[in-house]
Design a protein around this motif. Structure first.
Motif, PDB file in Angstrom:
ATOM      1  N   ALA B 139      91.222 -28.787   5.350  1.00 37.46           N
ATOM      2  CA  ALA B 139      90.450 -28.864   4.111  1.00 37.46           C
ATOM      3  C   ALA B 139      89.126 -29.569   4.315  1.00 37.46           C
ATOM      4  O   ALA B 139      88.302 -29.612   3.421  1.00 37.46           O
ATOM      5  N   ARG B 140      88.916 -30.138   5.504  1.00 38.27           N
ATOM      6  CA  ARG B 140      87.641 -30.815   5.744  1.00 38.27           C
ATOM      7  C   ARG B 140      86.501 -29.801   5.702  1.00 38.27           C
ATOM      8  O   ARG B 140      86.631 -28.695   6.193  1.00 38.27           O
ATOM      9  N   PRO B 141      85.383 -30.227   5.167  1.00 32.86           N
ATOM     10  CA  PRO B 141      84.334 -29.251   4.892  1.00 32.86           C
ATOM     11  C   PRO B 141      83.523 -28.869   6.128  1.00 32.86           C
ATOM     12  O   PRO B 141      83.545 -29.547   7.145  1.00 32.86           O
ATOM     13  N   SER B 142      82.817 -27.782   6.002  1.00 30.06           N
ATOM     14  CA  SER B 142      81.772 -27.498   6.975  1.00 30.06           C
ATOM     15  C   SER B 142      80.444 -27.603   6.227  1.00 30.06           C
ATOM     16  O   SER B 142      80.417 -27.570   5.001  1.00 30.06           O
ATOM     17  N   ASP B 143      79.380 -27.769   6.982  1.00 30.72           N
ATOM     18  CA  ASP B 143      78.064 -28.007   6.386  1.00 30.72           C
ATOM     19  C   ASP B 143      77.065 -27.153   7.156  1.00 30.72           C
ATOM     20  O   ASP B 143      76.772 -27.415   8.313  1.00 30.72           O
ATOM     21  N   LEU B 144      76.590 -26.115   6.509  1.00 19.37           N
ATOM     22  CA  LEU B 144      75.671 -25.194   7.181  1.00 19.37           C
ATOM     23  C   LEU B 144      74.249 -25.350   6.648  1.00 19.37           C
ATOM     24  O   LEU B 144      73.417 -24.455   6.785  1.00 19.37           O
ATOM     25  N   SER B 145      73.982 -26.503   6.036  1.00 22.68           N
ATOM     26  CA  SER B 145      72.689 -26.655   5.359  1.00 22.68           C
ATOM     27  C   SER B 145      71.513 -26.841   6.312  1.00 22.68           C
ATOM     28  O   SER B 145      70.382 -26.584   5.940  1.00 22.68           O
ATOM     29  N   SER B 146      71.768 -27.281   7.529  1.00 14.45           N
ATOM     30  CA  SER B 146      70.654 -27.424   8.473  1.00 14.45           C
ATOM     31  C   SER B 146      70.276 -26.053   9.005  1.00 14.45           C
ATOM     32  O   SER B 146      71.144 -25.233   9.285  1.00 14.45           O
ATOM     33  N   PRO B 147      68.984 -25.816   9.179  1.00 10.76           N
ATOM     34  CA  PRO B 147      68.584 -24.503   9.709  1.00 10.76           C
ATOM     35  C   PRO B 147      68.989 -24.313  11.166  1.00 10.76           C
ATOM     36  O   PRO B 147      69.025 -23.186  11.644  1.00 10.76           O
ATOM     37  N   VAL B 148      69.296 -25.385  11.872  1.00 13.82           N
ATOM     38  CA  VAL B 148      69.525 -25.248  13.310  1.00 13.82           C
ATOM     39  C   VAL B 148      70.880 -25.737  13.800  1.00 13.82           C
ATOM     40  O   VAL B 148      71.284 -25.404  14.909  1.00 13.82           O
ATOM     41  N   ILE B 149      71.570 -26.513  12.980  1.00 17.71           N
ATOM     42  CA  ILE B 149      72.827 -27.100  13.464  1.00 17.71           C
ATOM     43  C   ILE B 149      73.942 -26.808  12.468  1.00 17.71           C
ATOM     44  O   ILE B 149      73.775 -26.975  11.258  1.00 17.71           O
ATOM     45  N   ALA B 150      75.072 -26.346  13.002  1.00 14.86           N
ATOM     46  CA  ALA B 150      76.237 -26.093  12.158  1.00 14.86           C
ATOM     47  C   ALA B 150      77.196 -27.274  12.295  1.00 14.86           C
ATOM     48  O   ALA B 150      77.462 -27.734  13.401  1.00 14.86           O
ATOM     49  N   VAL B 151      77.683 -27.770  11.163  1.00 18.25           N
ATOM     50  CA  VAL B 151      78.607 -28.906  11.173  1.00 18.25           C
ATOM     51  C   VAL B 151      79.979 -28.415  10.732  1.00 18.25           C
ATOM     52  O   VAL B 151      80.110 -27.794   9.680  1.00 18.25           O
ATOM     53  N   ASP B 152      80.976 -28.688  11.553  1.00 15.72           N
ATOM     54  CA  ASP B 152      82.359 -28.351  11.180  1.00 15.72           C
ATOM     55  C   ASP B 152      83.187 -29.624  11.324  1.00 15.72           C
ATOM     56  O   ASP B 152      83.577 -30.002  12.429  1.00 15.72           O
ATOM     57  N   HIS B 153      83.439 -30.280  10.201  1.00 19.36           N
ATOM     58  CA  HIS B 153      84.135 -31.571  10.262  1.00 19.36           C
ATOM     59  C   HIS B 153      85.567 -31.420  10.763  1.00 19.36           C
ATOM     60  O   HIS B 153      86.157 -32.388  11.221  1.00 19.36           O
ATOM     61  N   ARG B 154      86.115 -30.221  10.692  1.00 18.15           N
ATOM     62  CA  ARG B 154      87.490 -30.040  11.193  1.00 18.15           C
ATOM     63  C   ARG B 154      87.549 -30.286  12.690  1.00 18.15           C
ATOM     64  O   ARG B 154      88.543 -30.743  13.222  1.00 18.15           O
ATOM     65  N   ALA B 155      86.487 -29.915  13.377  1.00 18.54           N
ATOM     66  CA  ALA B 155      86.494 -30.039  14.836  1.00 18.54           C
ATOM     67  C   ALA B 155      86.024 -31.413  15.297  1.00 18.54           C
ATOM     68  O   ALA B 155      85.995 -31.697  16.491  1.00 18.54           O
ATOM     69  N   CYS B 156      85.662 -32.271  14.340  1.00 18.13           N
ATOM     70  CA  CYS B 156      85.116 -33.587  14.719  1.00 18.13           C
ATOM     71  C   CYS B 156      86.242 -34.510  15.155  1.00 18.13           C
ATOM     72  O   CYS B 156      87.241 -34.664  14.447  1.00 18.13           O
ATOM     73  N   ILE B 157      86.068 -35.117  16.307  1.00 19.60           N
ATOM     74  CA  ILE B 157      87.080 -36.050  16.812  1.00 19.60           C
ATOM     75  C   ILE B 157      86.614 -37.499  16.689  1.00 19.60           C
ATOM     76  O   ILE B 157      87.224 -38.399  17.239  1.00 19.60           O
TER      77      ILE B 157
END
Lengths: 538, 939
Positions: B139-157
């Motif tokens: 359920a952790r979010p992803s954040d695609l708001s940056s034009p160059v970097i994709a954030v996927d909090h699920r994969a964050c360790i």
């Protein structure tokens, strides 16, 4: 200290911290936003949304859980939640285990008699009257207090200063007394003072850890309320011994009343010239300030406490180095617990021989213990070390009618369960360790036959999960994983691999966690599996 | 240094004190697994994967634990492996396998460990048993708001590598942890979406991330593993920092870029270098020679934006040129036809009006080889010294002052030596925007022990790291620095020995600053308080070493040379040249502005600053080139434009420059370009300038050719070919040879390397260097031992290359700017650049990411000024000077002083240079881009 104090001030003034406020703080104090975010999201004292008229913090930990019937309290809380002006949050131990079930209404601790009768709870919520330290016997005499009346206070430090032998005498007497730290870890106090004394770097600091937050532990609260001058004198003696000019009491924010008592005592000490530019005529400056913790059990871990004082997230440091050499802002720092400072004053007054005589047999000295759970009069007792658990229960009025002892935790949430068969074990550091547990903070939690130990153990693991700072992987994920598995077990759908995994997990947590919290988080559970396998749901 | 001996896995090793076990093990070739650590980072010790047995109660994290005497360390054992397996298991229980990193570059370090411990089977499927937390983690979010970097909090360790990349390495201070315990996450600022935070998109975090939590968004083709791509080690095409980069390519496209370790950037990149290279495969690239159609004479502008700065139709969004509007003016031609036409027209003008009627603008974006050939073509082929380039617009005044005072126009020390400076003075430079990677080293130094002093009209990001930030009034630098020197001399904080032995002219300087520039007077002119002037002088005077960095805020003034003279005097007075942590460093703008100047793209000097006025030099080059050369110095950029207007200049060659947008007073430039009898432009796109061309030649881009580039540090680096040129596009150096031959100048070279050898032989500073010995990270000139040495980092430790070996102190009285505000034009306009854009936008506005970050023009004003004007943030305003008007959006900006307006000059639809004045500095002939009077109105 600057940033957290400013955020605390704004939190009190505005009731909450919205982004615009935080941006102003960042700009004013020249701090990047991410640091502000890190702080306000880490410490439970801060809130980001406007508060309701009444925010009710309900303690969810072991003693309060025992004191309320979950089947009855849940509907009551649901009923309260329907009101627009009330916000209910379940929080970690409020340090009022002697008055369980405990609540805090807008920060004021209250204790309704039960948690299932709205007629009893509602008046407490609507008109919270602060709890006193029940039983409040301000007139009671504590053996460790060497002073018959207020006029004699600070006599110990005065005479040592006059003799010109503060450092040597303090270190010698403390070492002779074999006093150990009363915050849980039991490090020899004299050695700690000597280590910091020998450091050449300056400035140095003396810190009193008044952040006791482990379920079942509330002895320091009573000491701060009733014996604040002994604590202050202990800190002063430490400051004069190690050569520190600045003392800080790191106080948990739920102890509002004790904060006032302490501040009054500090004023008196300053007025008497005991604290100040020429503290107790020593030709050395020493003063003490109080830093109110923004919350969290982890801050009791001394390096997490230092991080908080440095305006960082309260995440424990890697050790070594230890605070004695690299403490606050990297300087040599002496950190002792409230009780340790109070007892140190007593020992330095009377000498080590007197201290030894306070208990019998192989044991020496006194100990403040908090006893809670299934006893008639939960509270704080000053006992000779070596007193048995059975005797302590008797001092606390015994167990409620018709109930018998099933198990107890001798040293708070992180100690292992012991069985009724251990009731005659003397309360002492070594003896408790031999029995397979530990004296820890001296928080004895008594559990009767009717208690569901598995539920209690789950509650303890959940406490550590809730209080994990999240810095290191094993504790952050391991306590979560363990909690989830325990819920599966409770629900009857756990696999045997999962149960085995808990044991592997315990081993890894003990070996790889950065601090004590993670290392001990699964202790109660493992001791349950060892001593009470039948209590585990099949 | 104390040495420590210990045993690791039974092997004895001796290491310096404070070495960690992890480092010591590495020396022995023992790799201890880790997720949160990387060699270039401060250890965090949070993943615990690197735990080792040091025979204590609990295991120790080897990345943080320092070695101790006699330690007996085991890095591997069944128990250790068991713990590492449990830790991996805990992480995988919440990890989306395969994660975004595994699905792109296939190098998720967690999944690698998962395979090592048999927790992921060879098919990539997780061998799952105990994952009750997975659902919640999912359920952790992803954040695609940056034009160059994709954030996927699920994969964050929560390894905190991105936090250290952002805060420690780049010092951008955006990423931290939010929340506590299991709910902890990484967050940007106050937990904003990344695209709305203060993130500057440098991408260091995504490069540091070991999993798929932070990944680079694709720019062109989907990102795939490196071994499926062709990788080329080269450098970045943008600024003078000259970062080392590896580009990974597929199907004639760059797929992604990575910072490469070098002494310049230590692997760091900025947003332009990491994400701004896709312009090279933009569909508007020129691929064939173009000849202007008969019906498009007489010549004039073609696109709406070049025709008029005030577009009638505001519904069009602006942006890059509409090729439909301009391409119909040209017909395609063969190279032979186009070159023949160029040769014929040049020869005609030469015959009719002589060489002095011809001129050339070379480019600081082209290579040393191309710059050398360009000036050779103009000088030897056309017989004139009318050759200049955009250094005229950036550091001409700095170079004039440096040549005059210390006899050399280059930096005396490299920027990275700021780490050893006790004081760093940065002035007239928005370094974080214009030399972003150099700025990271300044910030890093300031966080350690360097006292940073920022003196600037605008408060830029360095101010947060500075001990002193002085917000100076535009155009008052001379008064400020005279005030500082007054205090230094008054309070005896100068280096008397250095002044006596190494300088001349002290008495006159002392006389001027002591009598006329007491702090009170200086303060009344420059707006910096007396106390601050004194404090800054004391900080400088008490330091044992200082480096001075400056940019266009110093040079682009009619008093630019005076400004630079003051900085040089300040440096000489305090003896801060020729030692570690000292020096003068004008930060060079273009990737090869140093090299283009070195190669002689300057009207008064041959390569290596050999004056054209000295007959000995002329004879030397006449011999080398086999042609008679013009003894008269040539004209500079603005003088050439004036000449075109006056018809004394008839024909021009412009290589890779876009003066219509980059030169001051665009309305005048428009007339000048239209007035030329003949203009040939080579470029990679049809620029605003090319709209006036008779012939347009399609050039290869930086990525499509080989050549050397000299960065701001004097480091000569090899740019390697990454892609083939599109269509019939040719390398500029080959085009120059073609043109040369067409006018009868023999220019036959096998390769760019041959050109370099010819150039180097004619110089002192490049002598000995060759393509072969530059290696992967280049060499600093001068380089006495090119086979083994890295070149000379610090210049002038003993003497200056002046006739008497001394540095000259030149007293400069304060003079106000050329066009002061008045009742009608009450604001001061300052122009400049943005982090995401480059010069006239030709490249960056055709980069997907960069144009998304900064899509259009704006004018920055103080919010109080906006309020007074009744303009809301984002509303349109008209800005007018005595020379023209533009319309654009207003942006509230607290970093700017009241009464000042800042407009970036990248945007053709609101070209800032429509407004600027072409008043020149008398010595450097640089225009005053940083000061003119304008009026601001609501539209």
């Amino acid at each position: 200290m600057k940033i957290l104090r400013e955020l605390t001030r704004l939190q009190h003034e505005l009731g909450y911290l919205e982004d615009a406020t935080l941006r102003q703080v960042a700009e004013r104090m020249r701090v990047p936003l991410y640091r502000i975010e890190g702080l306000v999201s880490f410490y439970p004292m801060f809130r980001r949304t406007p508060p309701p008229r009444l925010h009710v913090n309900v303690c969810r930990d072991i003693c309060c859980r025992m004191a309320r019937d979950p089947n009855a309290s849940a509907p009551l809380l649901d009923q309260l939640r329907t009101r627009d002006d009330i916000e209910i949050r379940e929080v970690s131990c409020l340090g009022r285990c002697d008055a369980a079930p405990a609540l805090a209404i807008n920060g004021t601790p209250v204790a309704p008699r039960t948690m299932h009768d709205l007629q009893e709870v509602l008046p407490c919520v609507e008109q919270p009257a602060s709890l006193s330290n029940e039983p409040n016997e301000k007139t009671r005499r504590w053996k460790c207090d060497p002073y018959a009346d207020a006029s004699q206070r600070y006599g110990t430090v005065r005479s040592l200063v006059e003799a010109g032998t503060v450092a040597a005498t303090c270190i010698e007497r403390l070492e002779q007394s074999r006093l150990r730290g009363m915050g849980g870890a039991g490090f020899p106090t004299g050695r700690k003072w000597e280590l910091v004394f020998q450091e050449t770097a300056t400035p140095k600091y003396v810190i009193c850890n008044a952040d006791e937050s482990e379920p079942g532990t509330f002895k320091d609260r009573v000491i701060l309320d009733e014996l604040p001058h002994l604590v202050i004198e202990g800190m002063l003696l430490a400051g004069l011994t190690v050569g520190a000019e600045r003392g800080i009491v790191f106080l948990r924010h739920e102890y509002g009343r004790e904060h006032q008592a302490l501040q009054r005592a500090l004023q008196q000490a300053r007025a008497a010239g005991v604290l100040g530019p020429n503290a107790a005529n020593s030709d050395q400056a020493f003063d003490i300030e109080v830093f109110v913790s923004p919350g969290g059990y982890i801050l009791g871990e001394e390096t997490a406490l230092l991080e908080a004082l440095e305006d960082k997230r309260g995440e424990p440091r890697h050790k070594p180095p230890y605070p004695g050499t690299h403490g606050l802002w990297g300087q040599p720092t002496l950190i002792n617990n409230v009780e340790t400072f109070a007892l140190a004053t007593s020992i330095l007054h009377h000498g080590a021989t007197w201290w030894e005589q306070q208990s019998e047999g192989d044991f020496s000295g006194l100990k403040f213990v908090s006893i809670s759970g299934d006893v008639v009069h939960p509270g704080v007792h000053e006992i000779p070390l070596g007193t048995t658990v059975r005797e302590l229960i008797r001092l606390a009025g015994g167990m409620p009618d018709g109930e018998s002892l099933k198990a107890f935790l001798p040293g708070g949430a992180s100690s292992n369960f012991l069985t009724a068969a251990h009731a005659d074990t003397p309360l002492d550091f070594d003896r408790m360790q031999q029995a397979g547990s530990m004296l820890g903070t001296g928080a004895v939690i008594v559990l009767s036959e009717r208690r569901d130990l598995f539920d209690m153990a789950t509650s303890l693991v959940r406490f550590f999960r809730n209080e994990s700072c999240g810095k290191c992987l094993p504790c952050r994920l391991g306590t979560e994983q363990a909690t989830e598995i325990l819920q599966c077990i409770q629900a009857g759908n756990a696999s045997s691999e999962q149960l085995q995994f808990v044991e592997a997990l315990n081993d890894t947590l003990q070996q790889t966690s950065i601090c004590g919290l993670g290392q001990v988080a699964l202790n109660p559970l493992l001791s349950l599996l060892k001593h009470f396998p039948d209590d585990v749901p099949q | 240094m104390n040495m420590i001996t210990l045993a690791i896995d039974g092997q004895k090793v001796t290491v310096p004190e404070s070495t960690t076990i992890w480092q010591a093990a590495r020396q022995l070739g023992i790799e201890i697994p880790t997720l949160c650590h990387a060699p270039d980072m401060n250890p965090a010790g949070v993943c615990r994967m690197c735990v080792v047995d040091v025979r204590e109660r609990a295991l120790a994290a080897s990345c943080v634990r320092e070695c101790q005497h006699g330690m007996d360390v085991a890095t591997s054992s069944p128990d250790l492996e068991r713990h590492r397996r449990v830790l991996t298991q805990l992480l995988l229980a919440e990890h989306p396998t395969p994660c975004a990193r595994e699905e792109t570059t296939k190098d998720c370090q967690l999944e690698q460990l998962g395979r090592r411990y048999g927790l992921i089977d060879p098919g990539g499927v997780e061998a799952d048993s105990l994952t009750p937390t997975a659902a919640r983690a999912a359920a952790r979010p992803s954040d695609l708001s940056s034009p160059v970097i994709a954030v996927d909090h699920r994969a964050c360790i929560l390894c905190d590598r991105c936090i250290r990349a952002c805060n420690d390495i780049q010092s951008n201070e955006v990423i931290g942890r939010t929340g506590k315990g299991h709910a902890s996450r990484i967050a940007f600022d106050l937990d904003q979406p990344m695209g709305e935070s203060s993130c500057v998109s440098c991408g260091e975090c995504a490069s540091a991330c070991p999993t798929g939590a932070l990944t680079h968004k694709p720019i062109t083709l989907p990102i795939v593993p490196r071994d499926a791509l062709t990788s080329v080690d080269t450098i970045c095409p943008y600024c003078g920092v000259g970062c080392a980069v590896t580009y990974h390519c597929q199907d004639d496209q760059i797929v992604f870029a990575e910072g490469r370790d070098s002494r310049v950037n230590r692997g760091r990149l900025c947003v332009k270098g990491r994400y701004g290279w896709d312009y090279t495969s933009h569909p508007q690239r020129l691929t064939t020679p173009l000849i202007r159609r008969e019906e498009y004479y007489p010549k004039g502008p073609l696109s709406d934006e070049v025709r008029s700065s005030l577009r009638k139709d505001r519904s069009r969004p602006g942006g890059i040129v509409d090729y439909q509007q301009v391409m119909s003016a040209f017909r395609e031609a063969s190279w032979d036809e186009a070159i023949e036409l160029v040769g014929r027209r040049l020869k005609e003008i030469l015959a009719r009006h002589g060489g002095s009627a011809l001129a050339g603008f070379g480019s600081a974006k082209c290579s040393n080889e191309e710059a050398y050939l360009f000036q050779k073509l103009i000088r030897a082929g056309l017989g004139t010294n009318n050759v200049d380039h955009c250094t005229r617009l950036c550091h001409a005044s700095s170079v004039a002052a440096l040549m005059e005072t210390i006899g050399s126009g280059a930096v005396t020390n490299v920027f990275a030596d700021v780490a050893r400076a006790e004081v760093a003075l940065v002035t007239g430079s928005n370094t974080p925007a214009n030399h972003p990677v150099a700025a990271t080293f300044m910030k890093e130094a300031a966080k350690r022990h360097t006292d940073l002093i920022l003196v600037d009209v605008r408060r830029n990001a360095l101010a947060d790291f500075a001990k002193h930030f002085a917000q100076i009034r535009p155009g008052t630098d001379v008064a400020f620095y005279n005030g500082v020197m007054h205090v230094l001399i008054r309070d005896s904080l100068i280096d008397r020995d250095f002044v006596a032995n190494r300088t001349e002219g002290f008495d006159a300087l002392e006389q001027l600053v002591l009598s006329d520039y007491a702090p009170r007077r200086a303060s009344s002119i420059c707006g910096v308080s007396e106390e601050q002037i004194v404090a800054i002088a004391h900080t400088i005077g008490r330091a044992r070493s200082m480096m001075i960095f400056w940019g266009m805020g110093i040079s682009q003034h009619t008093t630019g040379t005076d400004n630079a003279r003051c900085l040089i005097s300040l440096c000489l007075l305090t003896g801060n040249v020729g030692r570690p942590g000292t020096g003068l460093h004008p930060l060079r703008g273009q990737n090869n502005v140093q090299g283009a100047s070195d190669a002689g793209l300057i009207p008064i000097v041959y390569p290596d600053y050999q004056s054209v006025s000295q007959s000995g030099n002329r004879e030397k080059f006449e011999r080398a080139w086999g042609r008679p050369l013009d003894p008269a110095p040539g004209l500079t950029v603005v003088e050439i434009m004036d000449g075109a207007l006056e018809r004394s200049i008839r024909g021009m060659i412009i290589m890779g420059e876009n003066p219509f947008l980059s030169d001051p007073n665009s309305n005048k430039v428009r007339q000048a370009l239209a007035a030329l009898d003949f203009l040939v432009v080579h470029d990679i796109f049809l620029t605003e300038t090319a709209e006036f061309a008779d012939v347009v030649l399609p050039a290869a881009s930086f990525f499509e050719k080989r050549g050397t580039y000299t960065n701001t540090d004097r480091r000569v680096q090899l740019g390697r070919r990454v892609l083939p040129p599109p269509g019939d596009a040719r390398e500029d150096w080959k085009i120059l040879c073609d043109v040369g031959r067409s006018i009868g100048l023999a220019m036959d070279y096998e390769s760019a390397s041959d050109v370099f050898d010819e150039f180097a032989k004619l110089t002192n500073n490049y002598r000995g260097l060759s393509h072969d010995n530059l290696g992967s990270t280049g060499k600093l000139w001068p380089c006495p031992d090119p086979r083994t040495g890295d070149g000379t980092q610090i210049l002038f430790g003993e003497r200056f290359p002046t006739p008497n070996g001394k540095g000259k102190l030149v007293p400069c009285p304060y003079q106000p700017a050329n066009e002061l505000p008045d009742a009608q034009y009450s604001f001061i306009l300052s122009t400049g650049r943005l982090l995401a854009h480059w010069h006239t936008g030709t490249m960056t506005r055709r980069s997907r990411a960069l144009s998304e970050i900064e899509p259009g023009p704006f004018a920055a004003l103080h919010p109080a000024d906006l309020a007074e004007l009744g303009v809301s943030d984002g509303a349109r305003i008209r800005v007018s000077s005595r020379r023209g008007s533009i319309e654009l959006a207003a942006r509230a900006d607290r970093s700017i002083d009241r009464g000042v307006i800042f407009i970036p000059f990248h945007f053709r639809e609101a070209a800032a240079n429509v407004l600027t004045t072409d008043a020149l500095d008398p010595y450097g002939k640089i225009p005053e881009f940083k000061f003119c009077a304008v009026r601001v109105e609501r539209v």
